[in-house]
Structure formats: C-alpha cells, structure tokens
Design an enzyme around this catalytic site. Structure first.
Site, PDB file in Angstrom:
ATOM      1  N   GLU A 126       0.838  -1.105   0.012  1.00 65.36           N
ATOM      2  CA  GLU A 126       0.012   0.008   0.008  1.00 65.36           C
ATOM      3  C   GLU A 126       1.065   1.243  -0.098  1.00 65.36           C
ATOM      4  O   GLU A 126       0.672   2.277  -0.692  1.00 65.36           O
ATOM      5  CB  GLU A 126      -0.806   0.061   1.273  1.00 65.36           C
ATOM      6  CG  GLU A 126      -1.692   1.160   1.194  1.00 65.36           C
ATOM      7  CD  GLU A 126      -2.807   1.020   2.487  1.00 65.36           C
ATOM      8  OE1 GLU A 126      -3.706   1.958   2.380  1.00 65.36           O
ATOM      9  OE2 GLU A 126      -2.466   0.280   3.161  1.00 65.36           O
ATOM     10  N   GLU A 154      -2.745 -11.117   3.705  1.00 61.09           N
ATOM     11  CA  GLU A 154      -3.820 -11.442   4.727  1.00 61.09           C
ATOM     12  C   GLU A 154      -4.408 -12.534   4.846  1.00 61.09           C
ATOM     13  O   GLU A 154      -4.737 -13.087   6.046  1.00 61.09           O
ATOM     14  CB  GLU A 154      -4.566 -10.008   4.920  1.00 61.09           C
ATOM     15  CG  GLU A 154      -3.832  -8.765   5.279  1.00 61.09           C
ATOM     16  CD  GLU A 154      -2.870  -7.916   3.853  1.00 61.09           C
ATOM     17  OE1 GLU A 154      -2.475  -6.961   4.325  1.00 61.09           O
ATOM     18  OE2 GLU A 154      -2.850  -8.571   2.966  1.00 61.09           O
TER      19      GLU A 154
END
Length: 256
Positions: free
Chosen positions: A110, A130
C-alpha cells in the site's frame, strides 16, 4: 541511525525505510517519523519531488510490525497508506517515485501504491498475504489494489494471498519500470529528474486535479474548477514557461 531516514538534496526529498533486519516492517515510531516527513514535504515549497526507498535487498516493506502483539500495531496496520487510517489520511502533494525491491507486501504494498511512479527491481514481489494467514481488517491496500490493477488480478491477490513478480506487475501497469537491483537507485533518480524538468508548480497542480476527482464521473471532473490550476496562472513559473517558449530555450523553474 533512525529507522526512517529523511534528507533533502536540492529540490528532492528522500524518505528511506531503514530497518532491514525486520524487512522494514513499520513500527509505531516509524509511523510517526513518516508522518513528520510527509508533513514537511507538503509544507516546504523548496521540495519539488520525493523518492521513497528502503534499505536491504530482501524487502522494501512487509507492512506493519506486529511482532510485539496488538499494542505494537502502527496506524498503518489499519490501512490508509502514508500514515494509516488510525491517524490523518495524508496525500503527498509533491510527485513521488517509489523504488521497490524484494518483498513489497501488505501495508508495504500500500505504501508503494501511494507513489505516483513505481520503479521495481527485478527481485520485487507484490502481494496481499492477509487472507492466506487468516488476517483481515480495514485494509486500505485492498481498496488501492482494486483501483490500480485489473479487477481479476486484484481479486487474485486479495483472495489467494499469492504474490506477483516485478515483470508481471509491469505487464499489468502497476509499475513503470523494472531494472536490475543494482540499478534501482539510478533509475529512481532518472525519474525524479524527468519530474523536475517540468514546472514544479504545474506538476503539483496537475496531481491535485487528477486525484481530486479520481472517484467522480468524468462529467463532474470536467465541470470542476481547480484552485491550484487557477493559482498557477499567476505564478512566475507560468511566465517563465512562456518566455522560454518564445526564446526557444529550456525554462529555468523557480517554483514560485
């Protein structure tokens, strides 16, 4: 040395993650240092462009440091990008080039996607691990991936936790250039030189306009008046651009 190094050379700010022993995982202290860096970059008119890089060949950044348990999570762990959604959601007003190598995953992915230009070493791998490890939260990285990658490729990363290599990321338009690792710093510097060859104020106004209506219909964007663009019309750089064109020479920007 600090885990986040911040230096300014000429009109270029350099932000460098310096925690290679932890694959540059972001600690709360690093998060605060990053916020201070972005704040200075946005406020300092002498800074025209930014490089974002990281120490260590193995990894650009693997996201938030969670080794100390929940209380050690940085704001970045909640998603948001430059400082995380738990703190102020900061947008860098100056054009930014990210130089990425090795693992660029989770919040680190990100962080890279917050840049305007991404140069990747051929060692780089991008991913969202994740779900693969059973973790999911308010992931800003998910929302950015959906906006910067083709739908099915973004969903592939989000749902499987698999990584893609630099060449594949280049193919999908995620990165601008792929180079050998030992050429990464030079490639990033070359992109910064391209940015600073343009009028810094025009670049900043263009970035503000492009991002300011990114999520709106085209009709709304076309009907919007952008203050940075209108303000640029009265700047010395605007006049210098006109003079340089008339005199058939390269402009000399002052950033004012």
């Amino acid at each position: 040395m600090a885990d986040v190094e911040f230096t300014v050379e000429g009109h270029v700010a350099h932000v460098r993650l310096n925690r290679p022993q932890g694959l540059n995982a972001i600690t709360p202290e690093m998060d605060d240092l990053l916020l201070a860096a972005w704040t200075e970059i946005n406020a300092n008119p002498e800074i025209w462009a930014v490089t974002l890089s990281a120490e260590g060949e193995k990894g650009f950044c693997i996201g938030a440091d969670v080794s100390g348990g929940a209380e050690r999570k940085s704001r970045m762990a909640l998603g948001g990008g430059l400082t995380g959604i738990g703190g102020p959601l900061v947008t860098c007003k100056k054009p930014m080039v990210a130089a990425v190598q090795g693992f660029c995953v989770g919040g680190g992915f990100e962080l890279a996607m917050c840049a305007d230009i991404i140069v990747a070493a051929d060692t780089a791998q991008f991913g969202l691990p994740e779900t693969k490890v059973g973790i999911i939260g308010e992931c800003g990285v998910v929302h950015r991936a959906m906006r910067q990658l083709p739908y099915h490729i973004a969903m592939q990363l989000i749902l499987t936790g698999e990584r893609i290599k630099a060449a594949e990321a280049r193919h999908y338009g995620l990165v601008n250039e792929v180079v050998p690792y030992d050429q990464l710093a030079d490639a990033a510097a070359a992109w910064v030189a391209k940015l600073n060859a343009a009028s810094p104020l025009a670049v900043q106004a263009a970035k503000a306009a492009a991002l300011g209506r990114l999520g709106h219909p085209l009709e709304v964007a076309l009907a919007t008046r952008f203050e940075p663009i209108e303000e640029y019309a009265a700047t010395e750089d605007k006049k210098e651009g006109e003079r340089a064109a008339g005199e058939r020479r390269k402009p000399v920007w002052a950033g004012r």
